[in-house]
Scaffold this motif. Structure first.
Motif, short mmCIF file in Angstrom:
data_model
loop_
_atom_site.label_atom_id
_atom_site.label_comp_id
_atom_site.label_asym_id
_atom_site.label_seq_id
_atom_site.Cartn_x
_atom_site.Cartn_y
_atom_site.Cartn_z
N PHE A 118 0.82 -1.31 -0.09
CA PHE A 118 0.15 -0.09 -0.02
C PHE A 118 0.88 1.15 -0.04
O PHE A 118 1.81 1.22 -0.77
N SER A 119 0.79 2.26 0.74
CA SER A 119 1.23 3.43 0.67
C SER A 119 2.81 3.37 1.36
O SER A 119 3.41 4.22 1.02
N LEU A 120 3.34 2.38 1.62
CA LEU A 120 4.81 2.36 1.62
C LEU A 120 5.23 2.34 0.42
O LEU A 120 6.60 2.49 0.28
N SER A 121 4.54 2.21 -0.65
CA SER A 121 5.34 2.39 -2.10
C SER A 121 5.36 3.81 -2.21
O SER A 121 6.54 4.03 -3.08
N ASP A 254 12.01 -11.26 -7.37
CA ASP A 254 11.67 -9.99 -8.02
C ASP A 254 10.54 -9.32 -7.13
O ASP A 254 9.75 -10.13 -6.38
N ALA A 255 10.43 -8.14 -7.31
CA ALA A 255 9.21 -7.29 -6.75
C ALA A 255 8.24 -7.05 -7.85
O ALA A 255 8.36 -7.82 -8.87
N TYR A 256 7.08 -6.52 -7.71
CA TYR A 256 6.07 -6.04 -8.70
C TYR A 256 5.34 -4.81 -8.21
O TYR A 256 4.93 -4.55 -7.08
N TYR A 257 4.69 -4.26 -9.45
CA TYR A 257 3.79 -3.16 -9.22
C TYR A 257 2.41 -3.88 -9.73
O TYR A 257 2.63 -4.40 -10.90
N TRP A 258 1.34 -3.72 -9.06
CA TRP A 258 0.15 -4.28 -9.75
C TRP A 258 -0.33 -2.96 -10.44
O TRP A 258 0.12 -1.80 -10.11
N LEU A 259 -0.92 -3.22 -11.60
CA LEU A 259 -1.49 -2.20 -12.48
C LEU A 259 -3.06 -1.80 -12.49
O LEU A 259 -3.63 -2.72 -12.09
N THR A 260 -3.47 -0.70 -12.75
CA THR A 260 -4.81 -0.39 -12.92
C THR A 260 -5.52 -1.27 -14.02
O THR A 260 -4.70 -1.55 -14.91
N ARG A 261 -6.83 -1.62 -13.81
CA ARG A 261 -7.53 -2.29 -14.84
C ARG A 261 -7.98 -1.27 -15.80
O ARG A 261 -8.07 -1.58 -17.04
N SER A 262 -8.21 -0.24 -15.33
CA SER A 262 -8.57 1.10 -16.29
C SER A 262 -7.13 1.23 -17.20
O SER A 262 -6.08 1.11 -16.90
N ARG A 263 -7.50 1.78 -18.54
CA ARG A 263 -6.51 2.09 -19.42
C ARG A 263 -6.47 3.42 -19.93
O ARG A 263 -7.29 4.22 -19.65
N PRO A 264 -5.09 3.91 -19.93
CA PRO A 264 -3.73 3.05 -20.05
C PRO A 264 -3.53 2.70 -18.72
O PRO A 264 -3.55 3.48 -17.81
N ARG A 265 -3.26 1.37 -18.59
CA ARG A 265 -2.79 0.74 -17.31
C ARG A 265 -1.49 1.50 -16.86
O ARG A 265 -0.80 1.95 -17.68
N THR A 266 -1.63 1.68 -15.49
CA THR A 266 -0.41 2.42 -14.88
C THR A 266 -0.23 1.88 -13.61
O THR A 266 -1.23 1.42 -12.68
N ALA A 267 1.07 1.75 -13.17
CA ALA A 267 1.40 1.38 -11.71
C ALA A 267 0.93 2.65 -10.89
O ALA A 267 0.82 3.65 -11.22
N GLY A 269 2.00 4.69 -8.05
CA GLY A 269 3.34 5.05 -7.41
C GLY A 269 3.17 5.24 -5.89
O GLY A 269 4.12 5.11 -5.11
N GLY A 270 1.74 5.37 -5.62
CA GLY A 270 1.61 5.66 -3.94
C GLY A 270 0.86 4.43 -3.48
O GLY A 270 0.37 4.61 -2.22
N GLY A 271 0.97 3.20 -4.21
CA GLY A 271 0.31 2.23 -3.38
C GLY A 271 0.07 0.66 -4.00
O GLY A 271 -0.56 0.00 -3.55
N SER A 272 1.04 0.46 -4.85
CA SER A 272 1.00 -0.86 -5.64
C SER A 272 2.08 -1.69 -5.67
O SER A 272 2.19 -2.64 -6.46
N PHE A 273 3.05 -1.04 -4.87
CA PHE A 273 4.50 -2.12 -4.93
C PHE A 273 4.19 -3.34 -3.96
O PHE A 273 3.59 -3.26 -2.72
N ASN A 274 4.69 -4.51 -4.34
CA ASN A 274 4.80 -5.68 -3.58
C ASN A 274 6.05 -6.31 -3.47
O ASN A 274 6.81 -6.53 -4.61
N ALA A 275 6.60 -6.86 -2.46
CA ALA A 275 7.74 -7.30 -2.20
C ALA A 275 7.95 -8.16 -0.95
O ALA A 275 6.79 -8.31 -0.13
N THR A 276 8.78 -9.11 -0.85
CA THR A 276 9.00 -9.53 0.36
C THR A 276 9.37 -9.02 1.43
O THR A 276 10.04 -8.00 1.52
N ALA A 277 9.26 -9.59 2.74
CA ALA A 277 9.46 -8.83 4.18
C ALA A 277 11.00 -8.63 4.21
O ALA A 277 11.39 -7.60 4.60
#
Length: 402
Positions: A118-121, A254-267, A269-277
């Motif tokens: 979430f906002s740790l991104s 690897d980490a990843y950003y999830w992207l919006t379903r709406s187009r144009p799809r975008t990461a 930056g304020g909430g979609s970063f995912n990574a291991t602890a």
């Protein structure tokens, strides 16, 4: 293809009066779903990989029990109490660069699980901005938004600088109220899930204050920072993060950003970063050590030290107003804490923390699955416990070196 989770979404919305699409945001965030969804966001939304590259940096040390208690609400509590009371899913503690404690109370958690931060991104995005400034891709924090995104001319962001965005003083939008229909953050969430566009949400946000004069926590501001970074570098957030951060910290996965379903799809930056602890702990180690890791300066020292800027009156600890808790200040997408240790933390809703105490040389990652986005009591208890851990480890260091 409909998976098991999609079936739950359909069942949970059958009699709700809302469409499945309208209710998905609520269900993704609610218990008991969120212990699963917060470790499987790439099953639910499009995503873009953040490659770890070939460099490896093993974390030394080994987990051992932390024999301590913290005092909260007039009672002493153990770390087991903390995990139970605040729905901890992952917990990693580093001291002097080594693992001293690690546990995964979450049902779907483990060392290889990647957690929705979430906002740790926002804190990750801030580090990328510091790198881009040092490289010259971004000219100055005084640059106006429109220098990088001319499509924001004539909007409420016209006249706002990158520095204003970083300190959440853009003067755009109202408080983030997740339980208020029609609030900017709910419109933003709905757009991410495919109802409308994220760009329209940002472009129609209202002006509510003069830029640079008032703190107002805003994921919209952070989204615009990410877009500015992409415009300045010519790379997506995932590409830039992989090339200049993730491939240089020795990440396990690897980490990843999830992207919006709406187009144009975008990461987001304020909430979609995912990574291991563990990998997030490496990020904290970088911040605790002035941007250096394995002898290499990855984030500029001057940028890391921005988290020490606590003299701006409306960003000082206790002065953030209704948009922040009174035990926090703010600086460049990080929350600052009072005291001589210059501690600070990244935060995400539902209880995500990257706590850094550079004086005690302590880094703590806590991922959680709170039932609510924000919870003042759980937040205060968590910060009390994390500061107590840092104090305990610092005192042990004094004893060992005496």
């Amino acid at each position: 293809m409909t998976n098991v989770t999609d079936q739950h979404f359909h069942e949970g919305t059958r009699h709700s009066g809302k469409s499945c699409q309208e209710r998905q945001g609520d269900l993704i965030m609610s218990r008991p779903f969120n212990e699963w969804t917060f470790t499987h966001m790439n099953w639910l939304l499009p995503s873009e990989r953040v490659s770890r590259g070939g460099f490896r940096f093993p974390l030394p040390g080994e987990s051992r029990p932390l024999d301590l208690t913290y005092r909260f609400d007039g009672r002493d509590h153990t770390l087991a109490d903390l995990h139970r009371r605040t729905h901890t899913t992952a917990f990693v503690v580093l001291h002097r660069g080594a693992v001293v404690h690690e546990s995964y109370p979450g049902r779907f958690a483990g060392p290889r699980a990647r957690f929705q931060l979430f906002s740790l991104s926002k804190s990750i995005t801030s580090m990328l901005v510091g790198i881009a400034l040092a490289q010259g891709a971004i000219g100055s924090l005084r640059d106006p938004v429109t220098a990088y995104r001319p499509d924001f001319a004539g909007t409420a962001y016209d006249g706002t600088t990158l520095g204003d965005l970083l300190d959440m003083t853009s003067g755009v939008g109202g408080p983030e109220q997740w339980d208020l229909p029609g609030a900017d953050i709910k419109r933003f969430e709905e757009a991410c899930l495919g109802r409308g566009t994220v760009l329209d949400v940002l472009r129609t946000a209202p002006r509510t204050a003069i830029p640079g004069t008032r703190f107002n926590y805003s994921t919209l501001d952070a989204q615009l920072i990410g877009w500015i970074l992409e415009a300045a570098t010519g790379r997506t957030l995932a590409q830039y993060a992989a090339e200049h951060l993730w491939s240089r910290i020795g990440a396990d996965r690897d980490a990843y950003y999830w992207l919006t379903r709406s187009r144009p799809r975008t990461a987001v930056g304020g909430g979609s970063f995912n990574a291991t602890a563990r990998d997030l702990a490496r990020v904290g180690l970088l911040m605790a050590h002035d941007g250096r890791l394995a002898g290499e300066q990855i984030v500029p020292r001057s940028w890391v030290r921005r988290t020490d800027v606590r003299t701006v009156p409306h960003l000082a600890v206790g002065a953030l107003g209704p948009s922040g808790y009174d035990h926090y200040g703010y600086a460049g997408q990080w929350w600052t804490l009072a005291g001589d240790h210059r501690a600070f933390t990244g935060l995400g809703v539902h209880g995500q923390y990257l706590f850094v105490d550079p004086v005690a040389d302590v880094v703590i990652v806590k991922c959680s699955a709170w039932p609510d986005e924000d919870d003042p009591s759980r937040d205060r208890e968590t910060i009390t416990a994390l500061q107590r851990i840092a104090e305990h480890l610092d005192q042990r260091s004094d004893v060992l070196t005496a």
